[in-house]
Write an enzyme that holds these catalytic residues in place. Sequence first.
Site, mmCIF file in Angstrom:
data_model
loop_
_atom_site.group_PDB
_atom_site.id
_atom_site.type_symbol
_atom_site.label_atom_id
_atom_site.label_comp_id
_atom_site.label_asym_id
_atom_site.label_seq_id
_atom_site.Cartn_x
_atom_site.Cartn_y
_atom_site.Cartn_z
ATOM 1 C CG ASP A 90 -0.215 -0.004 2.554
ATOM 2 O OD1 ASP A 90 0.972 -0.427 2.591
ATOM 3 O OD2 ASP A 90 -0.801 0.437 3.558
ATOM 4 C CB VAL A 138 4.639 -4.591 3.203
ATOM 5 C CG1 VAL A 138 5.727 -5.645 3.274
ATOM 6 C CG2 VAL A 138 4.492 -4.071 1.776
ATOM 7 C CG HIS A 150 7.481 0.119 9.806
ATOM 8 N ND1 HIS A 150 7.600 -0.092 11.148
ATOM 9 C CD2 HIS A 150 7.176 1.433 9.653
ATOM 10 C CE1 HIS A 150 7.369 1.038 11.794
ATOM 11 N NE2 HIS A 150 7.107 1.978 10.918
ATOM 12 C CG ASP A 151 5.984 -1.766 4.481
ATOM 13 O OD1 ASP A 151 5.607 -2.113 5.611
ATOM 14 O OD2 ASP A 151 5.315 -1.035 3.725
HETATM 15 CA CA LIG Z 1 2.926 -0.630 3.857
#
Ligand SMILES: [Ca+2]
Length: 312
Positions: A14, A128, A242-243
């Site tokens: 996303d 993710v 993060h991802d």
């Molecule tokens: Ca994401």
Amino acid sequence: MNDIIKRKIILDCDPGHDDAIAILLAAGNPSIDLLAITTVGGNAGVTHTTRNALQVCEVANIPHVPVYRGCSDPLVRKGETAAEIHGESGMEGPVLPEPTRSAEKEHAVDYIVRTLLASEGDITLVAVGPLTNIAMAMRKDAAILPKIKEIVIMGGGTFGNWTPAAEFNIYVDAEAAKVVFDSGVPIVMMGLDLTHQASATGEVAEQIAQIDTPAGRLVNDLLIFFRKTYQDMFDIADPPVHDVCCIAYCIDPTVVECKHYRVDIETKGELTYGMTLVDRHNVTGLAPNVQFAYKLDHSKFWGLVKDALAAL
Ligand SMILES: [Ca+2]
């Protein structure tokens, strides 16, 4: 040079600042075979995240990797976006030209089901964003379950970042997360405990600013925006990407250390909706279902990212 056996992945995302860097790492590392990018509503609506994915593909120079648009809204609840972190478009900061191609006509969920069924069980799903597409695919045809090699998820943790209990991706669609975590498919979980170690320190940011490639310049712009929103929202000086941990793990599993735990998803709690209950002491007595990543090799991780950005 020996032939590299590439790891086949479908990247469900996303975009999203850190999603964009994940796409670039997957595109720029020779050991990843990026079969497709599938998009989902999350950081922004799916129209935005799909457009962002297409724009990043141009910078990543991967015109051959198809982009499939997926679910706009969670399975049960109303959608929620993270404009406070990623801006209205989901990827504010860099100025990118309009994409020169469109998403494929087939829906992401149909693509995932079709591709897994035709596979030899050698495809890893990297998820993710909210888990809506993956859960929908599992619901549409359970015959895909034994075909999935592994699902590598950015989500959850022993603390939250959207509520005190819940991390954003799991919170947006906890019902979908429950379907996935209860599926019996091997799961590797990159929760906040791990991903907060993937911090773009000042030193890392300076090194990336020196990478004079289109991908290097894009990530520099992304990090400038991401640094400001993380500072404003969380009082965190060095934003965690993060991802990107999920792709780094697919390239080199030794970049993280994992423990095998039972993890369940809260879908009913008044204050704890979307919480991932990580049973570190096996008090439930239930069989572990998740490889829970808890320690990141920061230097090795950023080394992979910098090499990929320089190669693109
Ligand atoms: Ca994401």
